[in-house]
Design an enzyme around this catalytic site. Structure first.
Site, PDB file in Angstrom:
ATOM      1  CG  MET A   1      -1.662   1.313   1.425  1.00 54.82           C
ATOM      2  SD  MET A   1      -2.858   1.623   0.131  1.00 54.82           S
ATOM      3  CE  MET A   1      -4.043   0.351   0.503  1.00 54.82           C
ATOM      4  CB  CYS A   2       2.347   3.375  -1.985  1.00 55.49           C
ATOM      5  SG  CYS A   2       3.555   2.052  -1.781  1.00 55.49           S
TER       6      CYS A   2
END
Length: 644
Positions: free
Chosen positions: A1-2
């Protein structure tokens, strides 16, 4: 996740401008493990890349990544299949290596056609001045765009901001394929042309039989006049990662293998009658196998303590959960939990996140009333500690009952899981939310994440998912109640089951009026709009806690398997609620050893948690939600100061 973002300016007077503080804050919430900005300048334009990483696999790779030729890559995704990524490798670097080796646009499309897993990305090709971006086929990762007036700038970001007075707000990038912009050409013409490379399905005879859902005119409809969407000149496309929906209709009247089922009590034995059919039993086992693999891929791609001593292994009560499940005790979450138990190390707890909204606060303990009044006078948002006090007080007072439907079924589901896997520590996290906390955190955090969606339904589901995935609550154990916060970085959710398996009441209505043909069309529509209706919102909401949403029912192989089946092998809406909808999943639950949960009728999260109609009784789900309306920048700043 970013949290990924790229801001492009075509006007020299705006070169060097930084991202807005609120936008950077929202991005950092998604990626707490590293943050970096990178500026790329050309005579005609300037690009500011901002990357914020939640580290989950391999070596921590700081984003944005850049190579010696000036190419820049931002990746918010997980490669679960299709492209080989070793356990010790990071998929960001692997994807960037592949991308920079692509010699033409066709090879870029082939690469993204092979990737299985959720993703959104931004890729800058320095030599050609191209900016590529897009979302996966289902839109499991959020990506928004924002175009300024007169074509002077635009921005791509995982999450946006809501500011009053702005006419051109953020919009979701359609999950229709990959987009490409020629930045040099756009800077000169002041017209932004988005070339689309759409998803298409190719039959074995190499004939295109199914195109992308959103037409060019649909995508262009809400964009400014200086932005146009066109088909790419070479007429290239991405290959859809799933097979088309089987629209076959039966040649004769269906045999349900239990013709008198409507006249008998609904029990586990009722479902077992279906499993006496050899063909049906084979299908159920195939479904369990493909779904089990999907869950396995989503719970094993995580850093774990591999070098624990024997004494540390024995102290399982001190181990932290790496995986959490949005848990109502309903059939979707029960099956996911049971399959997760197969693959997560047995000495590792699993967090079951169960949310309940408290409608009344009339008779609170005197000590809590004093504390609440003190906070109100100081204009402070309740702290996590006071939230736990609310929860504890609520659980012990009849007039503050948190025995909402999902709490009742959740506790029953916990007992089932403990019976199926007694050696596992199941952390049943009771997340209790007061009206005051709901209203304040909606205003300061949640409304900015739900945007650009804005209906009553989005408000209800968005708030429920945000509080549940935050994971702050209490554990009820034999030695009493204790405060707890889930630190699991991965959150599994059952979204996608209802859409594919006729779980909603509207499926039953459509079937009653238009038969199996109508039901097929409804299922096709549900899956086609899931990117814009659900997934971007849920990704933004869960990601705000520095956690990653993962969707086993939307694994490409799971969807292809379910799409390949005729509709009557997935659901039978001639049967009562609690059996007919999601029939294939209920039978899988029976095979997995589950009991009462296999017969629970569908209950939407907003009703099960009691967040729906908590504040207004007469509103419809499709109405625009007044509670999500934009607050002024001045009020927003004041609210944020009170949280510091």
């Amino acid at each position: 996740m970013c949290g990924i973002c790229c801001s492009v300016n075509f006007s020299a007077e705006h070169f060097g401008q930084d991202l807005k503080e609120d936008l950077v804050y929202n991005l950092k919430q998604r990626g707490p493990n590293s943050s970096k900005q990178l500026l790329k300048s050309d005579v005609n334009y300037q690009c500011l890349f901002s990357g914020h990483v939640l580290h989950l696999r391999g070596v921590l790779t700081v984003q944005p990544v850049e190579d010696e030729r000036g190419n820049v890559f931002l990746w918010n995704g997980e490669v679960f299949s299709g492209i080989k990524v070793e356990a010790e490798e990071n998929d960001t670097q692997i994807m960037f290596n592949y991308l920079t080796s692509c010699k033409n646009e066709s090879e870029i499309l082939s690469l993204f056609s092979e990737v299985q897993g959720p993703w959104s990305f931004i890729y800058y090709q320095a030599s050609s001045h191209y900016l590529w971006f897009g979302r996966d086929f289902f839109g499991r990762r959020s990506l928004l765009w924002h175009f300024s007036n007169l074509g002077k700038s635009f921005c791509l970001s995982s999450v946006g901001t809501q500011i009053s007075g702005e006419t051109n707000q953020w919009q979701e990038v359609p999950a229709s394929g990959l987009f490409r912009i020629d930045l040099k050409s756009a800077a000169i013409s002041r017209c932004i042309i988005l070339q689309l490379y759409p998803w298409k399905y190719i039959s074995s005879r190499e004939n295109i039989i199914e195109g992308n859902v959103n037409s060019l005119s649909q995508i262009s409809a809400d964009l400014p006049a200086f932005v146009s969407v066109v088909a790419n000149e070479a007429k290239l496309y991405l290959e859809k990662p799933v097979v088309p929906l089987n629209m076959m209709l039966p040649k004769a009247e269906l045999n349900t293998h239990c013709s008198n089922i409507s006249n008998v009590p609904l029990t586990r034995e009722t479902l077992q009658v279906f499993l006496t059919n050899v063909h049906m039993k084979e299908i159920i086992q195939q479904f369990i196998d493909v779904l089990s693999i999907a869950v396995k891929k989503r719970v094993l791609c995580l850093p774990r303590d591999e070098n624990l001593t024997a004494d540390e292994v024995l102290k399982t009560c001190d181990r932290k959960a790496n995986v959490a499940i949005l848990f109502s005790g309903g059939i979707d979450s029960m099956v996911i939990a049971t399959l997760a138990d197969r693959h997560i190390p047995l000495d590792e707890p699993i967090d079951l996140l169960n949310v309940a909204f408290i409608a009344e606060e009339k008779t609170m303990p005197t000590s809590f009333n004093k504390e609440r009044n003190k906070q109100r006078n100081q204009c402070e948002i309740p702290s996590e500690e006071s939230s736990k006090d609310v929860a504890a007080a609520a659980d012990g007072r009849p007039d503050m009952s948190v025995n909402v439907p999902d709490r009742i079924t959740g506790r029953a589901g916990l007992k089932e899981l403990q019976a199926v896997s007694p050696s596992r520590i199941w952390n049943f996290v009771e997340v209790n939310v007061s009206m005051e906390e709901l209203q304040k955190l909606r205003r300061t955090r949640i409304c900015h994440l739900i945007w650009p969606l804005d209906t009553v339904l989005d408000d209800s589901i968005g708030c429920a998912v945000w509080f549940a995935s935050r994971g702050i609550g209490q554990l009820v154990a034999q030695d009493g109640v204790k405060s707890y916060q889930s630190n699991a970085k991965v959150v599994l959710t059952g979204i996608g089951a209802d859409e594919q398996l006729a779980g909603y009441s509207r499926h039953r209505i459509r079937f009653q009026s238009h038969g199996l043909e109508g039901l097929n069309k409804e299922i096709m529509m549900e899956l086609g709009r899931i990117s814009s209706r659900n997934l971007g919102r849920d990704d933004r909401v869960i990601g705000d806690h520095g956690k990653e949403a993962r969707f086993p029912f939307l694994d490409e192989n799971v969807v292809s398997f379910l799409n390949s089946l005729p509709v009557w092998e997935k659901a039978n809406l001639t049967l009562p609620r609690g059996i007919g909808e999601k029939l294939i999943l209920r039978l899988a639950a029976v095979e997995l050893g589950l009991t009462a949960s296999a017969l629970l009728p569908k209950r939407a999260m907003q009703f099960g948690s009691r967040v729906a109609k908590m504040e207004k009784k007469n509103e419809k789900a499709s109405d625009k939600c007044e509670r999500l309306q934009i607050i002024s920048l001045e009020n927003l700043s004041t609210e944020k100061e009170t949280q510091l």
